[in-house]
Design a protein around this motif. Sequence first.
Motif, short mmCIF file in Angstrom:
data_model
loop_
_atom_site.label_atom_id
_atom_site.label_comp_id
_atom_site.label_asym_id
_atom_site.label_seq_id
_atom_site.Cartn_x
_atom_site.Cartn_y
_atom_site.Cartn_z
N LYS A 424 0.77 -1.37 -0.14
CA LYS A 424 -0.49 -0.06 0.05
C LYS A 424 0.90 1.27 0.11
O LYS A 424 1.78 1.36 0.59
N THR A 425 0.61 2.13 -0.73
CA THR A 425 1.25 3.57 -0.49
C THR A 425 1.38 4.31 1.39
O THR A 425 1.32 3.66 2.03
N GLY A 426 3.13 4.18 1.27
CA GLY A 426 3.79 4.81 1.98
C GLY A 426 4.83 3.30 2.53
O GLY A 426 5.41 4.21 3.49
N ASP A 427 3.86 2.06 2.05
CA ASP A 427 5.03 1.14 2.42
C ASP A 427 6.65 1.10 2.33
O ASP A 427 6.89 2.04 1.43
N THR A 428 7.62 0.96 3.14
CA THR A 428 8.44 0.70 2.60
C THR A 428 9.62 -0.25 2.58
O THR A 428 9.02 -1.07 3.53
N LEU A 429 9.57 -0.34 1.57
CA LEU A 429 10.21 -2.47 1.25
C LEU A 429 11.80 -1.87 1.00
O LEU A 429 12.15 -0.65 -0.05
N VAL A 430 12.51 -3.02 1.39
CA VAL A 430 13.49 -3.44 0.53
C VAL A 430 14.11 -4.54 -0.75
O VAL A 430 13.74 -5.60 -0.35
N THR A 431 14.64 -3.84 -1.45
CA THR A 431 15.11 -4.98 -2.35
C THR A 431 16.49 -5.23 -2.53
O THR A 431 17.36 -4.37 -2.15
N ARG A 432 16.76 -6.22 -2.11
CA ARG A 432 17.98 -7.09 -2.27
C ARG A 432 18.58 -7.19 -3.30
O ARG A 432 17.55 -8.30 -4.31
N LEU A 433 19.55 -7.07 -3.76
CA LEU A 433 20.10 -7.49 -5.14
C LEU A 433 21.37 -8.43 -5.11
O LEU A 433 21.85 -8.76 -3.63
N SER A 434 22.20 -8.44 -6.63
CA SER A 434 23.67 -9.81 -5.74
C SER A 434 24.74 -8.87 -5.12
O SER A 434 25.22 -9.90 -4.63
N GLU A 435 24.06 -7.30 -5.07
CA GLU A 435 25.06 -7.01 -4.56
C GLU A 435 24.50 -5.14 -3.88
O GLU A 435 24.03 -4.69 -4.35
N GLY A 436 24.64 -5.68 -2.53
CA GLY A 436 23.82 -4.81 -1.56
C GLY A 436 22.06 -4.62 -2.31
O GLY A 436 21.81 -5.57 -2.59
N GLU A 437 21.18 -3.45 -1.17
CA GLU A 437 20.12 -3.68 -1.69
C GLU A 437 20.01 -2.33 -1.37
O GLU A 437 20.52 -0.70 -1.45
N ILE A 438 18.22 -1.72 -1.91
CA ILE A 438 17.85 -0.67 -1.90
C ILE A 438 16.06 -0.44 -1.25
O ILE A 438 15.80 -1.36 -1.62
N ARG A 439 16.20 0.84 -0.72
CA ARG A 439 15.42 0.77 0.15
C ARG A 439 14.28 1.82 -0.76
O ARG A 439 14.81 2.80 -1.19
N SER A 440 13.21 1.52 -0.62
CA SER A 440 12.44 2.65 -1.63
C SER A 440 10.59 2.76 -1.24
O SER A 440 10.57 2.02 0.09
N THR A 441 10.16 4.03 -0.94
CA THR A 441 8.51 4.02 -0.61
C THR A 441 7.65 3.69 -1.93
O THR A 441 7.71 4.19 -2.89
N VAL A 442 6.14 3.17 -1.28
CA VAL A 442 5.26 2.92 -2.64
C VAL A 442 4.58 4.13 -2.72
O VAL A 442 4.00 4.70 -1.45
N VAL A 443 4.63 4.64 -3.64
CA VAL A 443 3.57 6.10 -3.59
C VAL A 443 2.34 5.13 -4.85
O VAL A 443 2.66 4.57 -5.56
#
Length: 443
Positions: A424-443
């Motif tokens: 849902k909007t406003g959730d914080t997501l963690v995307t795990r890659l082969s090297e490192g991770e990305i934090r993003s917010t659902v809009v």
Amino acid sequence: MPSQTNQNIFTVSRLNAEVRLLLENEMGIVWLIGEISNFSAPVSGHWYFTLKDSRAQVKCAMFRGNNRRVTFKPTNGNQVIVKARLSLYEPRGDYQLIIESMQPEGDGRLQQEFEELKMKLAAEGLFAQTNKQTLPEHPKCVGVITSKTGAALHDILDVLKRRDPSLPVVIYPTTVQGDAAAIEIAQAIGRANSRNECDVLIVGRGGGSLEDLWCFNNEIVARTIAASQIPIISAVGHEIDVTIADFVADMRAPTPSAAAELVSRDNSHKEQAFVARQQKLMSAMRYYLSQQSKLSTSLTHRLERQHPSHQLQRQSQQLDELQLRLQRSMDHFIASRLQKVERQQYKLQLHSPVKRLNQQKSSLQYLEQKLLDAMDRKLLNTRHQLALAAEKLDTVSPLATLKRGYSITQNESGKVITKASDTKTGDTLVTRLSEGEIRSTVV
């Protein structure tokens, strides 16, 4: 009839005793030449050996009292001449020689020949005083039979020149040593008799060894001297030298110089006659003593055959024989026991636990090595299987998927987002890659 038959049945002991007495009484003393073999000298001091030639042999015993007089040490292979009496060793039935004296073959042979010829000529009467001629009281001519280059001739001529220079002397030169000497001496005596120019002859030479003087122990010379029609004075060697010629001659002079004094005249001719008679008496005494010595020897041998020492010698020999048999038996017994011990030791070694332990130890080492090898193979196989499993696991691992460009998205609580409706909007997501991770917010 049966009793007579029983009397003629001998026991073995009686037979051997009768044969021994027969041998000892009938044979007497014998001289024997042979080669020594099987020589032994036990602690008793007696000697036992065999005398042999190329075709036969005879056993011999020389007891301690006799072998002490032997001047050399006998060894196997020695050629010797022995003086012995024949006997029989009753316990074994062996006939044997009881040795009384022993000499090396060289000297012994000459001495034996001397004694044999002496006994032979004495038995014929050639030494008898009744057969000897009287020397002329005043010789008119003296014949000398000797070597023309020897010292004996010079001594004779010097004495004659000093005592009676006017006495004629005829020299019959001859060799006095060597193989041909005996024939030449006999020929010279014969020549002097055929010419008949002398009324006394001096036959002799200077001193020397038994071999050097041997031609004067020759039977031809002895018989020629005995047959001479001219009185003969024997002057061979020194005073201690005695030859057959001395026994046969009409007079014996101790030296060539003494012979010259016997035939020469001087102011002391009475003393010369006394010396001649003295020499004649001494010659007769020597002959008498020689005869008595032979008789004494014969009686001594008869006495010795009955002497208790012979029984002691036989018993001593039997003792040596028993000691030798005992020694052989002991050696055989010890050898057999040693063989038995060696066999037992061998059997013990065959059943020894040490051998079984060594075998079990070798088997254990083999099994231990076999187990280690099996463990190594098992570990290697397990490692290989683990590597394969790891490789398969790595193939399906999420990390491997990430490496190929994929990613995994999770919410803050860690739940994996598989569809958009899970957010849902406003959730914080963690995307795990082969090297490192990305934090993003659902809009």
